[in-house]
Design a protein around this motif. Structure first.
Motif, PDB file in Angstrom:
ATOM      1  N   ASN A 188       0.782  -1.245   0.000  1.00 39.71           N
ATOM      2  CA  ASN A 188       0.000   0.000   0.000  1.00 39.71           C
ATOM      3  C   ASN A 188       0.814   1.296   0.000  1.00 39.71           C
ATOM      4  OD1 ASN A 188       0.918  -0.348   2.639  1.00 39.71           O
ATOM      5  ND2 ASN A 188      -0.817   0.738   3.511  1.00 39.71           N
ATOM      6  N   THR A 189       2.132   1.256   0.194  1.00 40.55           N
ATOM      7  CA  THR A 189       2.841   2.542   0.263  1.00 40.55           C
ATOM      8  C   THR A 189       4.076   2.592  -0.648  1.00 40.55           C
ATOM      9  OG1 THR A 189       3.850   1.767   2.316  1.00 40.55           O
ATOM     10  CG2 THR A 189       2.087   3.357   2.556  1.00 40.55           C
ATOM     11  N   ASN A 190       4.098   1.735  -1.642  1.00 40.64           N
ATOM     12  CA  ASN A 190       5.156   1.775  -2.662  1.00 40.64           C
ATOM     13  C   ASN A 190       6.569   1.686  -2.088  1.00 40.64           C
ATOM     14  OD1 ASN A 190       3.057   2.023  -4.391  1.00 40.64           O
ATOM     15  ND2 ASN A 190       3.341   4.213  -4.795  1.00 40.64           N
ATOM     16  N   GLU A 191       6.687   0.917  -0.993  1.00 39.81           N
ATOM     17  CA  GLU A 191       8.037   0.655  -0.494  1.00 39.81           C
ATOM     18  C   GLU A 191       8.634  -0.483  -1.311  1.00 39.81           C
ATOM     19  OE1 GLU A 191       5.800   0.012   2.773  1.00 39.81           O
ATOM     20  OE2 GLU A 191       6.726   1.475   4.124  1.00 39.81           O
ATOM     21  N   ASN A 192       9.935  -0.698  -1.120  1.00 42.97           N
ATOM     22  CA  ASN A 192      10.647  -1.749  -1.842  1.00 42.97           C
ATOM     23  C   ASN A 192      10.690  -2.982  -0.941  1.00 42.97           C
ATOM     24  OD1 ASN A 192      12.802  -3.296  -3.067  1.00 42.97           O
ATOM     25  ND2 ASN A 192      13.453  -1.414  -4.072  1.00 42.97           N
ATOM     26  N   PRO A 193      10.330  -4.159  -1.453  1.00 40.41           N
ATOM     27  CA  PRO A 193      10.290  -5.343  -0.576  1.00 40.41           C
ATOM     28  C   PRO A 193      11.667  -5.960  -0.346  1.00 40.41           C
ATOM     29  CG  PRO A 193       9.691  -5.989  -2.796  1.00 40.41           C
ATOM     30  CD  PRO A 193       9.915  -4.492  -2.838  1.00 40.41           C
ATOM     31  N   TYR A 194      12.683  -5.508  -1.080  1.00 42.06           N
ATOM     32  CA  TYR A 194      14.006  -6.138  -0.980  1.00 42.06           C
ATOM     33  C   TYR A 194      14.918  -5.360  -0.035  1.00 42.06           C
ATOM     34  CZ  TYR A 194      12.180  -8.695  -4.905  1.00 42.06           C
ATOM     35  OH  TYR A 194      11.378  -9.473  -5.687  1.00 42.06           O
ATOM     36  N   LEU A 195      15.997  -6.024   0.394  1.00 43.70           N
ATOM     37  CA  LEU A 195      16.928  -5.370   1.319  1.00 43.70           C
ATOM     38  C   LEU A 195      17.724  -4.285   0.590  1.00 43.70           C
ATOM     39  CD1 LEU A 195      18.431  -8.401   3.299  1.00 43.70           C
ATOM     40  CD2 LEU A 195      16.902  -6.611   4.161  1.00 43.70           C
ATOM     41  N   PRO A 196      18.094  -3.223   1.322  1.00 47.13           N
ATOM     42  CA  PRO A 196      18.997  -2.236   0.713  1.00 47.13           C
ATOM     43  C   PRO A 196      20.393  -2.825   0.555  1.00 47.13           C
ATOM     44  CG  PRO A 196      18.534  -1.655   3.008  1.00 47.13           C
ATOM     45  CD  PRO A 196      17.696  -2.863   2.687  1.00 47.13           C
ATOM     46  N   SER A 197      21.299  -2.046   0.019  1.00 44.43           N
ATOM     47  CA  SER A 197      22.692  -2.472  -0.174  1.00 44.43           C
ATOM     48  C   SER A 197      23.271  -3.076   1.107  1.00 44.43           C
ATOM     49  CB  SER A 197      23.521  -1.241  -0.560  1.00 44.43           C
ATOM     50  OG  SER A 197      24.879  -1.521  -0.387  1.00 44.43           O
ATOM     51  N   ARG A 240      14.583  13.338  -6.458  1.00 38.27           N
ATOM     52  CA  ARG A 240      14.673  11.872  -6.345  1.00 38.27           C
ATOM     53  C   ARG A 240      14.589  11.487  -4.866  1.00 38.27           C
ATOM     54  NH1 ARG A 240      17.515   9.547 -10.899  1.00 38.27           N
ATOM     55  NH2 ARG A 240      16.643  10.628 -12.721  1.00 38.27           N
ATOM     56  N   THR A 241      14.356  10.208  -4.623  1.00 35.33           N
ATOM     57  CA  THR A 241      14.268   9.744  -3.243  1.00 35.33           C
ATOM     58  C   THR A 241      14.997   8.420  -3.079  1.00 35.33           C
ATOM     59  OG1 THR A 241      12.757   9.041  -1.486  1.00 35.33           O
ATOM     60  CG2 THR A 241      12.023   8.627  -3.727  1.00 35.33           C
ATOM     61  N   LEU A 242      15.427   8.133  -1.842  1.00 32.19           N
ATOM     62  CA  LEU A 242      15.996   6.812  -1.561  1.00 32.19           C
ATOM     63  C   LEU A 242      14.931   5.859  -1.009  1.00 32.19           C
ATOM     64  CD1 LEU A 242      18.645   8.297  -2.091  1.00 32.19           C
ATOM     65  CD2 LEU A 242      19.680   6.851  -0.347  1.00 32.19           C
ATOM     66  N   SER A 243      13.676   6.349  -0.948  1.00 34.85           N
ATOM     67  CA  SER A 243      12.605   5.556  -0.322  1.00 34.85           C
ATOM     68  C   SER A 243      12.102   4.416  -1.191  1.00 34.85           C
ATOM     69  CB  SER A 243      11.420   6.456   0.013  1.00 34.85           C
ATOM     70  OG  SER A 243      11.797   7.463   0.901  1.00 34.85           O
ATOM     71  N   LYS A 244      12.325   4.485  -2.486  1.00 31.46           N
ATOM     72  CA  LYS A 244      11.698   3.501  -3.386  1.00 31.46           C
ATOM     73  C   LYS A 244      12.758   2.538  -3.936  1.00 31.46           C
ATOM     74  CE  LYS A 244       8.117   6.164  -2.731  1.00 31.46           C
ATOM     75  NZ  LYS A 244       7.039   5.793  -1.834  1.00 31.46           N
ATOM     76  N   ALA A 245      13.489   2.933  -4.957  1.00 34.60           N
ATOM     77  CA  ALA A 245      14.429   2.021  -5.609  1.00 34.60           C
ATOM     78  C   ALA A 245      15.544   1.562  -4.668  1.00 34.60           C
ATOM     79  CB  ALA A 245      15.025   2.693  -6.839  1.00 34.60           C
ATOM     80  N   TYR A 246      15.933   2.405  -3.714  1.00 36.82           N
ATOM     81  CA  TYR A 246      17.057   2.065  -2.832  1.00 36.82           C
ATOM     82  C   TYR A 246      16.622   1.343  -1.550  1.00 36.82           C
ATOM     83  CZ  TYR A 246      20.116   5.092  -5.662  1.00 36.82           C
ATOM     84  OH  TYR A 246      20.852   5.661  -6.686  1.00 36.82           O
ATOM     85  N   SER A 247      15.347   1.101  -1.394  1.00 37.53           N
ATOM     86  CA  SER A 247      14.820   0.355  -0.218  1.00 37.53           C
ATOM     87  C   SER A 247      15.151   1.048   1.102  1.00 37.53           C
ATOM     88  CB  SER A 247      15.382  -1.072  -0.155  1.00 37.53           C
ATOM     89  OG  SER A 247      15.344  -1.713  -1.398  1.00 37.53           O
TER      90      SER A 247
END
Ligand SMILES: Cc1ncc(COP(=O)(O)O)c(C=O)c1O
Length: 351
Positions: A30-39, A204-211
């Motif tokens: 529901n909030t377009n977060e990334n389900p995978y771990l960050p770096s 840009r944001t680190l909230s989506k693609a960068y988890s």
């Protein structure tokens, strides 16, 4: 008591963020977060941080982090502003670029925070309705002091033709902030405009693609004078030390970000295809979510039935243009199979 509160604040409704349930067995789409771990470098640096540094204030202008961002986009640090999430970048841009009697523009529907930010500053809002299929529609004589252009758009997930955006920004009299929160999931972006147009900022944001939604870090790139104005008015230490360090290593590790994006893009294609087979209207997504119009069941009924099965998607109840759609964040493949199974089961049960 109400005498103590600004009239415009009394009159406005605050922003309502998507729900953050604590229940661990909920599938949260529901909030377009990334389900995978960050770096993994984020974990490493976190383990290495000496807590003694936390007794000092952080770098007020995020210089090391800005160097990494400047390198990524091939510009100088003077062209980069870093904020406490891109939400802060958006809020500051209103305060920096819109006079008291100015106006704030954005497409409708787009990110629902923009009108709230305008209300906070008591600015005139000039929304531009997208066309019936949520495509680009800009009246010839339109103007505003600042225009928030979400690209790709949210909640619709669609991109616009880049030539249309360029023609718009090149003649627009005010600042255009192109909010590219989801650009890493798209095949094109507008970062190159900042070199050609003085009035363009790209956020840009680190909230989506960068988890990394939890660290609150967003930035924008643009003309040094616009960036300088934002630095003048920001809070003294707007980005905390931990965020500066974690964001820096995450951006340096482009490979992890790109691998996560690739996985999401592949899952997105699969889910879109399956929902289309079920007869749902599914637009071509350029983001980490799908904008879907269900068939054989209303959006609200499907939202509620999914919820009963502990799957949360986003439903925008209060707007007649969006209330027959659902916004579904792309989770991991197993999460999305569970989502698709639930949708089929609900349809078979007749709602
Ligand atoms: C279009 C758009 N811009 C900005 C944001 C906020 O990003 P941040 O987490 O960096 O504040 C979001 C979050 O959902 C978004 O959808």
């Amino acid at each position: 008591m109400s005498d103590l509160i600004r009239k415009s604040v009394q009159a406005m409704s605050g922003y309502v963020p998507g729900e953050q349930p604590k229940d661990a067995d909920i599938i949260k789409l529901n909030t377009n977060e990334n389900p995978y771990l960050p770096s993994p470098d984020v974990q490493d640096i976190l383990s290495m941080i000496d807590i003694a540094v936390l007794s000092r204030y952080p770098d007020p202008v995020c210089m090391e982090l800005r160097k990494v961002i400047a390198e990524l986009h091939g510009c100088a640090v003077e062209h980069v502003f870093v904020g406490n999430g891109s939400d802060e970048v958006l809020a500051l841009s209103i305060r920096a670029f819109v006079e008291r009697d100015g106006s704030v523009g954005y497409f409708d529907p787009s990110y629902s925070l923009y009108p709230v930010l305008a209300d906070i500053e008591d600015m005139e809002k000039r929304p531009v309705p997208l066309d019936a299929g949520f495509g680009w529609r800009m009246p010839e004589d339109y103007s505003a002091s600042l225009f928030f252009l979400t690209h790709p758009n949210a909640p619709t997930s669609f991109g616009y033709e880049k030539a249309k955006i360029e023609s718009f920004v090149s003649s627009f009299p005010g600042v255009v902030l192109i909010d590219e929160a989801y650009a890493d999931f798209a095949d094109e972006n507008c970062m190159d405009f900042v070199q050609r147009y003085e009035n363009v900022l790209v956020a840009r944001t680190l909230s989506k693609a960068y988890s990394l939604a939890g660290i609150r870090m967003g930035y924008c790139v643009g003309h040094a004078e616009l960036i300088g104005a934002m630095y003048k008015i920001k809070d003294s230490y707007n980005v905390n030390y931990l965020t500066q360090e974690l964001a820096r290593v995450a951006i340096l590790d482009q490979d992890t970000m790109k691998a996560n994006v690739q996985a999401i893009v592949e899952t997105r294609a699969l889910v879109a295809e399956k929902l289309s087979e079920l007869g749902f209207e599914v637009g071509e997504s350029k983001t980490n979510f799908l904008w879907v119009k269900p068939l054989g069941i209303g959006a609200k009924a499907l939202f509620e039935a999914l919820r009963k099965r502990k799957i949360i998607v986003r439903y925008f109840a209060n707007d007649k243009r969006t209330c027959d759609h659902l916004r579904v964040t792309i989770g991991t493949a197993p999460e999305m199979f569970a989502f698709l199974d639930a949708v089929e089961a609900i349809l078979n049960e007749g709602g």
